[in-house]
Design an enzyme around this catalytic site. Structure first.
Site, short mmCIF file in Angstrom:
data_model
loop_
_atom_site.label_atom_id
_atom_site.label_comp_id
_atom_site.label_asym_id
_atom_site.label_seq_id
_atom_site.Cartn_x
_atom_site.Cartn_y
_atom_site.Cartn_z
CG HIS A 4 -1.79 -1.22 1.31
ND1 HIS A 4 -1.37 -2.35 1.98
CD2 HIS A 4 -3.01 -1.51 0.81
CE1 HIS A 4 -2.30 -3.28 1.90
NE2 HIS A 4 -3.30 -2.80 1.18
N GLY A 20 -4.18 11.60 9.39
CA GLY A 20 -5.14 10.73 8.73
C GLY A 20 -5.44 11.19 7.31
NE ARG A 43 -5.40 -0.47 -2.23
CZ ARG A 43 -6.12 -1.52 -1.89
NH1 ARG A 43 -7.06 -1.40 -0.97
NH2 ARG A 43 -5.92 -2.70 -2.45
NE ARG A 86 -4.50 9.93 15.78
CZ ARG A 86 -5.31 10.65 15.01
NH1 ARG A 86 -4.90 11.01 13.80
NH2 ARG A 86 -6.50 11.03 15.42
CD GLU A 178 -7.00 8.69 18.73
OE1 GLU A 178 -6.28 8.81 17.74
OE2 GLU A 178 -7.24 7.58 19.25
CG ASP A 203 -15.60 17.53 17.46
OD1 ASP A 203 -15.75 16.77 18.44
OD2 ASP A 203 -15.07 17.16 16.40
#
Length: 235
Positions: A4, A20, A43, A86, A178, A203
């Protein structure tokens, strides 16, 4: 060559940010990197390498949720990556939080089965690498950036069916929810790389009302988080 992330060992730096969103990966590379080279587009999982303050660094998008993130993480490790931070968004769970707050995760409650599968269902506490957490907190203080440090929860559902679950998480002292940290920390332990996680509160729920950060405020907060993350992984 992985399936990938279509790259070869050495194409990615040992230090890599993991957003992400593929477009956020592209934005980070174009905004903060010098000598940028695109390493992956398979992808739509965009990945780039370059330098930050003269030091090699990469960024690779992971998609949404632990199963997608686990594929990206496993393949980055195959390519020689040693530090993965991350950089993402989260829902704030504590009443004193505001949109745009920066959270540094120390641990992640796994409300997602992916991390459990990796440890064969045995008890496990997904935990960030202390060195990365310590460096991030130290640099944040030096740069004058306020941060919240503590536990997050990794959920496998974005549109929750149980409206009361956020309150129960909050009562347990969890800072934010998350969707990827638990598997990142679990793989860090299993594959022996340094794993960290920084999150922008995008949020919050105040007295039953859902509030979402503006695009302008999000961009500013992401820029500040990215700068801190890059300083941390290249320190």
């Amino acid at each position: 060559m992985p399936i990938h992330i279509r790259a070869n060992p050495g194409d990615y730096a040992e230090a890599c940010l993991l957003p992400g969103d593929p477009l956020r990966a592209k934005y980070i590379a174009e905004t903060f990197f010098d000598d940028v080279v695109q390493r992956n587009g398979e992808r739509g999982m965009l990945g780039y390498s370059g330098t930050f303050n003269g030091k090699p660094v990469s960024v690779q998008s992971s998609g949404m949720g632990c199963p997608s993130a686990a594929i990206a993480i496993e393949e980055l490790v195959q390519l020689g990556v040693k530090k993965i931070m991350r950089v993402g968004t989260c829902g704030g769970l504590q009443p004193d939080m505001t949109m745009g707050d920066l959270v540094i995760a120390m641990a992640a409650t796994a409300a997602d089965s992916t991390a459990d599968h990796y440890v064969l269902g045995e008890a496990h506490s997904p935990t960030a690498d202390f060195g990365l957490v310590h460096e991030a907190v130290h640099l944040a203080k030096r740069l004058g950036k306020p941060v919240r440090v503590g536990q997050v929860v990794t959920s496998d559902i974005f549109y929750q069916l149980d409206p009361s679950i956020a309150g129960r998480w909050s009562d347990r002292g969890i800072l934010a929810v998350e969707m990827e940290a638990a598997v990142l920390f679990t793989l860090g332990a299993l594959r022996k790389f340094q794993a960290g996680c920084m999150l922008i509160v995008s949020d919050v729920i105040v007295e039953g009302e859902f509030l979402r950060i503006s695009d302008e405020d999000m961009r500013k907060a992401v820029d500040e988080m990215t700068e801190l993350a890059l300083h941390t992984v290249t320190a």
